[in-house]
Enzyme design. Structure first.
Site, PDB file in Angstrom:
ATOM      1  N   SER A  62       9.413  72.437  65.727  1.00 18.34           N
ATOM      2  CA  SER A  62       9.995  73.586  65.024  1.00 18.34           C
ATOM      3  C   SER A  62       8.897  74.440  64.396  1.00 18.34           C
ATOM      4  CB  SER A  62      10.979  73.121  63.946  1.00 18.34           C
ATOM      5  OG  SER A  62      10.289  72.456  62.912  1.00 18.34           O
ATOM      6  N   HIS A  63       9.235  75.672  64.108  1.00 15.63           N
ATOM      7  CA  HIS A  63       8.271  76.611  63.544  1.00 15.63           C
ATOM      8  C   HIS A  63       7.637  76.087  62.266  1.00 15.63           C
ATOM      9  CE1 HIS A  63       7.137  80.170  61.092  1.00 15.63           C
ATOM     10  NE2 HIS A  63       6.545  80.491  62.221  1.00 15.63           N
ATOM     11  N   ALA A  64       8.445  75.615  61.325  1.00 21.60           N
ATOM     12  CA  ALA A  64       7.914  75.122  60.047  1.00 21.60           C
ATOM     13  C   ALA A  64       6.971  73.943  60.258  1.00 21.60           C
ATOM     14  CB  ALA A  64       9.057  74.721  59.114  1.00 21.60           C
ATOM     15  N   ILE A  67       3.564  75.227  61.679  1.00 20.96           N
ATOM     16  CA  ILE A  67       2.799  75.901  60.620  1.00 20.96           C
ATOM     17  C   ILE A  67       2.242  74.868  59.643  1.00 20.96           C
ATOM     18  CG2 ILE A  67       2.956  77.493  58.654  1.00 20.96           C
ATOM     19  CD1 ILE A  67       2.950  78.869  61.422  1.00 20.96           C
TER      20      ILE A  67
END
Length: 104
Positions: A62-64, A67
């Site tokens: 996932s994006h989070a 990052i």
């Protein structure tokens, strides 16, 4: 104790800040545990200010999570009901075991 998927290694203890959407982006998340329902590329500026990330949805890709790994901060995803927490409480994010523990 809340349980999720560990997606970025590390352990951090600090204050919780719940951000449910763009309307909450004015909250002070610097050096705190950022608790979110989800994220996408528009969330990157606020994710980059957190010391740890907890997301109600998502997984290892996932994006989070991506990052968090890029920033070397602990993160866990798929944490049911994490956004029910109150701002300012102290908690511990364990990015190795995927737990979010409320501290006394």
């Amino acid at each position: 104790v809340f349980k999720g998927i560990p997606t970025s290694p590390g352990i951090f203890t600090g204050q919780v800040v719940v951000v449910k959407g763009y309307q909450d982006f004015n909250k002070d998340v610097d050096g705190k545990i950022l608790v979110i329902p989800f994220s996408d590329v528009g969330w990157t500026p606020i994710l980059s200010r957190a010391a740890a990330i907890v997301a109600e949805s998502g997984g290892i890709l996932s994006h989070a999570s991506i990052i968090a790994r890029e920033l070397a901060v602990p993160a866990i995803s798929s944490v049911d009901h994490a956004c029910t927490l109150k701002d300012g409480i102290t908690a511990r994010v364990d990015g190795y075991n995927g737990t979010l523990s409320i501290e006394p």
